[in-house]
Design a protein around this motif. Structure first.
Motif, PDB file in Angstrom:
ATOM      1  N   MET A 125       0.827  -1.206   0.000  1.00  0.00           N
ATOM      2  CA  MET A 125       0.000   0.000   0.000  1.00  0.00           C
ATOM      3  C   MET A 125       0.858   1.251   0.000  1.00  0.00           C
ATOM      4  N   ALA A 129       0.135   4.103  -2.595  1.00  0.00           N
ATOM      5  CA  ALA A 129      -0.416   5.383  -2.147  1.00  0.00           C
ATOM      6  C   ALA A 129       0.638   6.482  -2.090  1.00  0.00           C
ATOM      7  N   ARG A 134       0.308   2.026  -9.630  1.00  0.00           N
ATOM      8  CA  ARG A 134      -1.062   1.504  -9.563  1.00  0.00           C
ATOM      9  C   ARG A 134      -1.077  -0.007  -9.403  1.00  0.00           C
ATOM     10  N   PRO A 151      -5.308  -1.510  -6.932  1.00  0.00           N
ATOM     11  CA  PRO A 151      -6.105  -0.818  -5.924  1.00  0.00           C
ATOM     12  C   PRO A 151      -7.421  -1.512  -5.589  1.00  0.00           C
ATOM     13  N   ARG A 152      -8.059  -2.143  -6.598  1.00  0.00           N
ATOM     14  CA  ARG A 152      -9.346  -2.788  -6.317  1.00  0.00           C
ATOM     15  C   ARG A 152      -9.170  -3.947  -5.340  1.00  0.00           C
ATOM     16  N   VAL A 154      -6.951  -4.086  -3.017  1.00  0.00           N
ATOM     17  CA  VAL A 154      -6.702  -3.530  -1.679  1.00  0.00           C
ATOM     18  C   VAL A 154      -8.019  -3.151  -1.014  1.00  0.00           C
ATOM     19  N   THR A 155      -8.901  -2.471  -1.759  1.00  0.00           N
ATOM     20  CA  THR A 155     -10.176  -2.094  -1.152  1.00  0.00           C
ATOM     21  C   THR A 155     -11.017  -3.342  -0.843  1.00  0.00           C
ATOM     22  N   GLN A 159     -12.677  -4.291   2.723  1.00  0.00           N
ATOM     23  CA  GLN A 159     -14.100  -4.648   2.842  1.00  0.00           C
ATOM     24  C   GLN A 159     -14.286  -6.009   3.494  1.00  0.00           C
TER      25      GLN A 159
ATOM     26  N   ILE B  98     -16.881   3.527  -2.675  1.00  0.00           N
ATOM     27  CA  ILE B  98     -16.206   2.232  -2.526  1.00  0.00           C
ATOM     28  C   ILE B  98     -17.071   1.130  -3.138  1.00  0.00           C
ATOM     29  N   LEU B 101     -16.911   1.280  -6.915  1.00  0.00           N
ATOM     30  CA  LEU B 101     -15.608   0.827  -7.404  1.00  0.00           C
ATOM     31  C   LEU B 101     -15.514  -0.690  -7.361  1.00  0.00           C
ATOM     32  N   GLN B 102     -16.091  -1.276  -6.305  1.00  0.00           N
ATOM     33  CA  GLN B 102     -15.966  -2.722  -6.133  1.00  0.00           C
ATOM     34  C   GLN B 102     -16.985  -3.493  -6.960  1.00  0.00           C
ATOM     35  N   TRP B 106     -16.094   0.280 -11.455  1.00  0.00           N
ATOM     36  CA  TRP B 106     -15.734   1.577 -11.989  1.00  0.00           C
ATOM     37  C   TRP B 106     -14.282   1.847 -11.628  1.00  0.00           C
ATOM     38  N   ARG B 107     -13.605   2.591 -12.500  1.00  0.00           N
ATOM     39  CA  ARG B 107     -12.251   3.000 -12.150  1.00  0.00           C
ATOM     40  C   ARG B 107     -12.230   4.467 -11.715  1.00  0.00           C
ATOM     41  N   GLN B 124     -10.253   4.540  -7.876  1.00  0.00           N
ATOM     42  CA  GLN B 124      -9.512   3.509  -7.141  1.00  0.00           C
ATOM     43  C   GLN B 124      -8.308   4.118  -6.431  1.00  0.00           C
ATOM     44  N   ARG B 125      -7.634   5.007  -7.118  1.00  0.00           N
ATOM     45  CA  ARG B 125      -6.441   5.624  -6.547  1.00  0.00           C
ATOM     46  C   ARG B 125      -6.795   6.510  -5.343  1.00  0.00           C
ATOM     47  N   ALA B 127      -9.380   6.187  -3.387  1.00  0.00           N
ATOM     48  CA  ALA B 127      -9.763   5.318  -2.271  1.00  0.00           C
ATOM     49  C   ALA B 127      -8.520   4.758  -1.586  1.00  0.00           C
ATOM     50  N   MET B 128      -7.537   4.368  -2.390  1.00  0.00           N
ATOM     51  CA  MET B 128      -6.268   3.847  -1.855  1.00  0.00           C
ATOM     52  C   MET B 128      -5.582   4.873  -0.958  1.00  0.00           C
ATOM     53  N   GLU B 129      -5.532   6.114  -1.453  1.00  0.00           N
ATOM     54  CA  GLU B 129      -4.850   7.174  -0.694  1.00  0.00           C
ATOM     55  C   GLU B 129      -5.603   7.471   0.607  1.00  0.00           C
TER      56      GLU B 129
END
Lengths: 165, 156
Positions: A125, A129, A134, A151-152, A154-155, A159, B98, B101-102, B106-107, B124-125, B127-129
């Motif tokens: 991460m 970040a 990416r 990134p997807r 990671v989220t 979740q 979120i 995106l999931q 969507w990007r 996505q970026r 959300a990461m940050e």
């Protein structure tokens, strides 16, 4: 001359080097997992690897068909590069007709930053970040590619922790 | 749980937002690509005269266009942009972004005000940050590539 008396333990007396050790404490399971688990606890597969001699057009058709933004370029299982939508924007778009039959090796990003599968999710991460990458290829300890993190994923990891909490 | 509460309650405007990078509907795809490259962004918005979003063009559209016929780079962008409304209100909870995106994959997500005017773009970026900002000690200070064992013996 006054000789100072040695303080501390007597010769031969055992002193526990960890007696003042206090283990790290975490606010919740997500924080613990970010720091202490391996990246393999995140979804790092599937990933797509291609040979550096694959043509630019064939590589782009694969990305379009599968709907992925990035793939790894490998020789054997060794990482030699990464090819992403950003490479297409920066290096391919304006000269597509001239280079579409050439090898992806010419337009990939060589020697990308990677992490080991034994590194923590927090380390990956950080690269994403803070350093702005990416997608991060994941290597095993023999330097073979075993996955890729975006990134997807990671989220999704975050979740998953929320759902389990 | 702090992060979970924040994602559920904090507004989308708390996410790191990228600038609204736009071109008019009459611009060519080639001009849009040049803008994306100059600004190092993966998208460009197409806005109407009132500043409302009429479409979005991303790197994904660029791939499809090149594979179909690279001469289409000189087409007007409204022939190739996506017209689907990928926007959320800036006062909606971050969880909305979120989720999109999931589940919808969507990007990018356009962030709009009450009048539907674009105020920023996240994705996505972003959300990461946001996640990284919640764990500054754990995520922002890290030693990279720590092997379990040394390749060579240490010392003389």
């Amino acid at each position: 001359m006054v000789r100072r008396k040695r303080r501390g333990t007597q010769e031969g007396e055992y002193q526990d080097p960890l007696k003042d050790y206090s283990p790290a404490t975490y606010a919740d399971e997500l924080e613990r997992s970010l720091c202490e688990s391996d990246i393999t606890e995140m979804e790092i597969k599937p990933f797509l690897a291609i040979d550096p001699g694959t043509s630019v057009e064939e590589t782009m058709r694969l990305m379009d068909k599968i709907g992925i933004a990035c793939l790894v370029v490998t020789e054997g299982d060794k990482l030699v590069g990464i090819f992403s939508e950003r490479d297409i924007l920066n290096k391919v778009a304006e000269q597509y007709e001239q280079i579409k039959d050439g090898p992806v090796r010419d337009v990939m990003t060589p020697n990308p930053v990677s992490v080991y599968e034994t590194d923590s999710p927090a380390q990956a991460m950080n690269l994403m970040a803070v350093s702005g990458f990416r997608h991060i290829p994941i290597l095993d300890l023999d330097e073979n590619v075993v996955g890729i993190l975006g990134p997807r994923r990671v989220t999704a990891f975050v979740q998953k922790h929320f759902e389990e909490a | 749980m702090g992060l979970r509460n924040d994602i559920t309650n904090a507004p989308v405007s708390d996410l790191p937002l990228r600038e609204v990078m736009s071109v008019p509907p009459t611009a060519t795809c080639r001009q849009a690509v040049a803008t994306m490259r100059d600004k190092r962004l993966g998208y460009v918005l197409i806005l109407d005269d009132a500043g409302r979003i009429s479409g979005m063009f991303t790197e994904r559209h660029l791939i499809k266009l090149l594979l179909a016929d690279p001469k289409q780079l000189d087409d007007p962008i409204d022939k190739h942009m996506s017209r689907s409304d990928k926007s959320v209100r800036q006062d909606a909870p971050i969880a909305t972004v979120i989720e999109k995106l999931q589940s919808l994959e969507w990007r990018f997500v356009c962030v709009v005000d009450e009048q539907g005017k674009a105020v920023g773009v996240t994705g996505q970026r972003g959300a990461m940050e946001y996640l990284a900002d919640h764990f500054p000690r754990q995520v922002k200070v890290q030693k990279m590539k720590s092997k379990l064992f040394m390749d060579q013996r240490e010392g003389a």
